[in-house]
Design an enzyme around this catalytic site. Structure first.
Site, short mmCIF file in Angstrom:
data_model
loop_
_atom_site.label_atom_id
_atom_site.label_comp_id
_atom_site.label_asym_id
_atom_site.label_seq_id
_atom_site.Cartn_x
_atom_site.Cartn_y
_atom_site.Cartn_z
N GLU A 1 2.74 -8.19 -1.64
CA GLU A 1 1.48 -8.78 -1.18
C GLU A 1 1.40 -10.29 -1.37
O GLU A 1 0.87 -11.01 -0.51
CB GLU A 1 0.30 -8.11 -1.89
N GLY B 1 0.81 -1.21 0.00
CA GLY B 1 0.00 0.00 0.00
C GLY B 1 0.85 1.27 0.00
O GLY B 1 0.42 2.31 -0.51
N GLU C 1 1.62 1.85 -3.46
CA GLU C 1 0.38 2.24 -4.14
C GLU C 1 0.05 3.71 -3.87
O GLU C 1 -0.40 4.43 -4.77
CB GLU C 1 -0.77 1.32 -3.69
C1 3H9 Z 1 -0.57 -4.30 1.63
O1 3H9 Z 1 0.01 -3.26 1.68
C2 3H9 Z 1 -1.87 -4.51 0.92
C3 3H9 Z 1 -2.25 -3.38 0.00
O2 3H9 Z 1 -1.86 -3.65 -1.31
C4 3H9 Z 1 -3.75 -3.23 -0.10
C5 3H9 Z 1 -4.49 -2.64 0.96
C6 3H9 Z 1 -5.92 -2.35 0.60
N1 3H9 Z 1 1.61 -3.99 9.16
O3 3H9 Z 1 10.11 -6.30 10.00
P1 3H9 Z 1 10.43 -5.49 11.22
C7 3H9 Z 1 5.66 -4.39 12.27
S1 3H9 Z 1 0.03 -5.68 2.40
C8 3H9 Z 1 1.66 -4.07 10.49
O4 3H9 Z 1 11.06 -6.17 12.35
P2 3H9 Z 1 12.49 -4.02 9.83
C9 3H9 Z 1 6.30 -5.72 12.66
O5 3H9 Z 1 5.33 -6.67 13.03
C10 3H9 Z 1 1.46 -5.11 3.25
N2 3H9 Z 1 2.80 -4.19 11.19
O6 3H9 Z 1 11.27 -4.18 10.84
C11 3H9 Z 1 7.19 -5.31 13.80
O7 3H9 Z 1 6.36 -5.14 14.93
P3 3H9 Z 1 6.89 -5.39 16.43
C12 3H9 Z 1 2.61 -5.02 2.36
C13 3H9 Z 1 3.94 -4.23 10.49
O8 3H9 Z 1 13.01 -2.66 10.02
C14 3H9 Z 1 7.66 -3.93 13.38
O9 3H9 Z 1 6.72 -3.46 12.41
N3 3H9 Z 1 3.79 -4.67 3.13
C15 3H9 Z 1 3.96 -4.18 9.09
O10 3H9 Z 1 13.40 -5.20 9.92
C16 3H9 Z 1 9.02 -3.91 12.76
O11 3H9 Z 1 9.07 -4.83 11.68
C17 3H9 Z 1 4.62 -5.57 3.65
O12 3H9 Z 1 4.44 -6.75 3.49
C18 3H9 Z 1 2.72 -4.03 8.42
N4 3H9 Z 1 2.64 -3.94 7.08
O13 3H9 Z 1 11.82 -4.11 8.39
C19 3H9 Z 1 5.79 -5.02 4.39
N5 3H9 Z 1 5.24 -4.26 8.66
O14 3H9 Z 1 8.00 -4.40 16.62
C20 3H9 Z 1 6.14 -5.87 5.53
C21 3H9 Z 1 6.00 -4.37 9.77
O15 3H9 Z 1 5.70 -5.15 17.27
N6 3H9 Z 1 7.18 -5.30 6.37
N7 3H9 Z 1 5.22 -4.36 10.88
O16 3H9 Z 1 7.39 -6.81 16.44
C22 3H9 Z 1 8.48 -5.43 6.10
O17 3H9 Z 1 8.87 -5.99 5.09
C23 3H9 Z 1 9.46 -4.91 7.11
O18 3H9 Z 1 8.76 -4.69 8.30
C24 3H9 Z 1 10.17 -3.59 6.72
C25 3H9 Z 1 10.99 -3.09 7.94
C26 3H9 Z 1 11.11 -3.87 5.55
C27 3H9 Z 1 9.20 -2.53 6.34
#
Ligand code: 3H9
Length: 685
Positions: A123, A100, A103
């Site tokens: 996604e 998102g 997006e």
């Molecule tokens: C989407 O976007 C769908 C859309 O197309 C449509 C919508 C209509 N949400 O990984 P980390 C939390 S689907 C909630 O250790 P880093 C994670 O749980 C989404 N929480 O950090 C953790 O929490 P805690 C597409 C999230 O610096 C904390 O943040 N996006 C999300 O090593 C730190 O995370 C993805 O799939 C989230 N989306 O890496 C991106 N993301 O501290 C997924 C993270 O409580 N995220 N958290 O344990 C990542 O790839 C990595 O988190 C990122 C940072 C690279 C961003």
């Protein structure tokens, strides 16, 4: 969560601050819509910079909201409102613009990023497809082939590649905020570019979609999302924007509620929770600036490479000069392989090798922060190593044993300052496999345990704490899997039927193919050790195969026959005859794919539940991570514990009871029975 708007002359800077990763919560979505309205109405503003505080740009939708009904404003509407803003919005990207987040950036008139930024639509890794125009706008902005690659792989691209693809307009060296403001000042003078939604998708060659479908299907295997994502891109290129958005949204919502998405979300949060176990909150790890490995065999060399990949200087100690040379050659071979496969530049490989010092003098370890022993799996050999380390290493150095089966308490017995000692179970090849089982003893100090977790983070591994028992978490479950696989053979199934069923379930290979690949002699060695401990391991057919030196591929035959130079398993007459002899007098039954799967997977769950009850594993999600990252359990099934929960514990217990009644599995343990009965009692049906 805050969204602040600061005016810098004619440029408004909208800063999103929603830690930890600026995920698009409902409040943030509303604040963005409000910002568009406010800035559209402000005649003094000529362009807008959208930037984020903290470590990253918007990293996507808030995944924790996915189990709940979507709340307005919906993300597609947020993106549409930014896209239809009267002033150009410039997305200023650092860290990651994912899902998102990308997006939202695609709704902006322009996108700029720092060189280290990455952009992607991950996604499909969560079992869904982009739900806010990703599959519809992307092929209108970049080449369809690139859009297909980005969306169906879920892999992000760096800023440099993003510019080349046309995904972003500029890379900003230096300060992002001021660079983006300067960019916004420039574009404020120009007419607004055509919104992406109004652009056409370039035509593709005949057969493009069919070829893409074949390639994506081959990679996705049984995961639904990649093919659905492709279908949405194709639809977007063959229909108008509004219809394409409706199709994308419908697919997104359908997948969001799917069992694969629930499983992948479970793994997503389990992986993020794993490096920070609550019991270590506030415990500071010891610093690791240098490391050493004792033993340069396959495991030792892999561990040394993993440490070097994390930029730690490494000392490799072996028993004599010849062994040192062999160990260094093993590490060299790892890097040479990476260079050959195009995964590493020669210069990087040279630099990694240059950071390894080999020697046979334990004196080299006097000032090392972390020493990992990875010698042969023999108690007395390992104990002798620690007797030397005990005297030579600093009293605050962390000393670890890499073992898969031996009791770390016996290995470290007699060590001075035993609080610095722990077990680290790497998986082979250690520089590739993500799992690290961390095994403290009763004397391991909390900060030493925390150092194990810090090491895993440094090496990019998934850490799981395991208690001491034969095989820790992962290999203890493997023993049950193997015993079940043999029980199946003795009651009418064939090795190829069992292997095929497990592959159909989603494992990369079945238990018999896997044993043939790894060698039956290793398990035989462990069974021998178990028998000396008074245990009675169940492997009647495997024992017979080892007795005639059918050790697997390396001896030209094991559970299957192999022709020389060919790794294709062929059913073996010899094995059929041995099974028939061992099975004589036992009742035979018909086995279909589902009943084979149940007879392997559900006893695995039963053993895993015992492991939890005994607190060998602290969290059920940890067991899922062990099986996914160490043993190829399909990620989209969420691991065995998630699979059992999703299947329903009452059904799991019922199937296990039926198998137990036929003598084909252990009965379900109390830890499975109790919650199954509780849930059954409160269930309305
Ligand atoms: C989407 O976007 C769908 C859309 O197309 C449509 C919508 C209509 N949400 O990984 P980390 C939390 S689907 C909630 O250790 P880093 C994670 O749980 C989404 N929480 O950090 C953790 O929490 P805690 C597409 C999230 O610096 C904390 O943040 N996006 C999300 O090593 C730190 O995370 C993805 O799939 C989230 N989306 O890496 C991106 N993301 O501290 C997924 C993270 O409580 N995220 N958290 O344990 C990542 O790839 C990595 O988190 C990122 C940072 C690279 C961003």
């Amino acid at each position: 969560m805050t969204v602040t708007i600061i005016r810098e002359n004619a440029i408004a800077v909208v800063t999103v601050d929603n830690p930890p990763v600026n995920a698009l919560s409902q409040t943030l979505r509303q604040a963005l819509v409000d910002a568009v309205a406010e800035l559209d109405a402000d005649a003094a503003v000529r362009a807008v910079v959208l930037i984020c505080a903290g470590r990253t740009f918007i990293a996507g939708a808030d995944v924790s909201e996915f189990g709940k009904p979507p709340q307005p404003p919906h993300l597609p509407d947020v993106v549409a409102s930014i896209e239809s803003a009267k002033k150009p919005w410039v997305a200023a990207i650092h860290g990651s613009a994912l899902g998102g987040g990308l997006e939202v950036a695609l709704g902006c008139a322009y996108r700029v990023a720092v060189p280290s930024a990455s952009l992607g639509l991950p996604e499909v890794k969560l079992g869904i497809i982009p739900g806010a125009g990703g599959t519809v706008r992307l092929p209108r902005l970049i080449a369809p082939a690139a859009a297909v690659d980005l969306v169906t792989s879920g892999n992000p691209v760096g800023a440099k590649k993003a510019v080349a693809l046309g995904l972003i307009d500029a890379v900003i060296d230096g300060d992002l905020r001021s660079g983006a403001i300067a960019f916004a000042n420039d574009v404020a003078e120009k007419p607004l570019p055509q919104p992406i939604s109004r652009r056409a998708v370039p035509l593709v060659d005949a057969g493009f979609w069919e070829n893409a479908e074949k390639a994506v299907a081959a990679k996705a295997k049984r995961e639904a999302a990649p093919l659905k994502a492709l279908a949405s891109i194709r639809n977007a290129s063959e229909t108008n924007f509004a219809d394409a958005m409706a199709f994308e949204r419908e697919t997104f919502l359908e997948l969001r509620g799917s069992s694969q998405a629930a499983a992948l979300r479970h793994v997503f949060f389990a992986e993020r929770a794993a490096p920070r176990p609550p019991e270590l909150t506030g415990v500071a790890p010891r610093g690791i600036r240098s490391a050493a490995v004792i033993g340069g065999g396959t495991m030792g060399a892999g561990i040394a490479a993993a440490l070097r990949d994390a930029c730690l200087p490494v000392v490799l100690v072996e028993r004599d000069t010849a062994a040192v040379e062999r160990g260094l050659a093993n590490i060299h071979a790892i890097y040479e392989g990476s260079v050959k496969r195009g995964r590493m530049m020669q210069a990087v490989a040279d630099e990694r090798m240059a950071g390894v010092i080999g020697g046979d003098d334990y004196g080299l370890l006097a000032d090392t922060d972390l020493v990992i022993e990875a010698v042969f799996e023999d108690l007395s050999v390992k104990r002798a190593v620690f007797a030397k380390l005990s005297d030579i290493c600093r009293s605050d150095a962390v000393l670890a044993t890499n073992t898969s089966y031996l009791d770390p308490r016996l290995i470290g017995e007699g060590l001075a300052q035993p609080e610095r000692f722990l077990g680290l179970h790497f998986f082979s090849p250690a520089h590739v496999m993500k799992l690290l089982e961390i095994v403290p003893t009763e004397t391991t100090a909390p900060e030493v345990l925390a150092t194990g977790f810090a090491l895993a983070r440094l090496l990019g591994k998934v850490p799981v704490r395991a208690g001491i028992c034969d095989g820790f978490i992962g290999n203890r479950i493997v023993k049950v899997t193997r015993a079940q696989a043999e029980r199946l053979l003795l009651s009418g199934a064939t090795p190829s039927a069992v292997d095929a069923a497990m592959r159909a379930f989603g494992l990369p290979m079945g238990p018999f193919e896997a044993q043939d690949l790894g060698g039956l002699d290793i398990a035989a060695f462990q069974r021998k050790a178990a028998r000396t401990r008074g245990e009675t391991p169940f492997a009647p057919v495997a024992e017979r195969l080892c007795a005639i030196e059918r050790y697997g591929q390396k001896s030209g035959g094991g559970w299957y026959d192999y022709q020389s130079g060919d790794r294709t398993p062929k059913p073996s007459e010899t094995v059929v005859a041995i099974i028939a002899e061992v099975a004589a007098g036992r009742p035979q039954r018909a086995w279909d794919e589902m009943s084979i799967t149940d007879a392997i997977i559900l006893p695995m769950v039963n053993e895993a539940t015992r492991i939890l009850e005994e607190r060998v594993a602290l969290r059920s999600a940890d067991i899922d991570l062990v099986k996914i990252h160490g043993y190829g359990f399909p990620r989209w099934r969420g691991g065995p514990m998630h699979y059992a929960e999703a299947r329903g514990l009452a059904e799991v217990v019922a199937v296990l009871d039926r198998l137990a009644a036929e003598g084909l599995a252990e009965p379900p343990c109390e830890g499975l029975r109790r919650p199954a009965e509780r849930r059954h009692a409160i269930s309305p049906s």
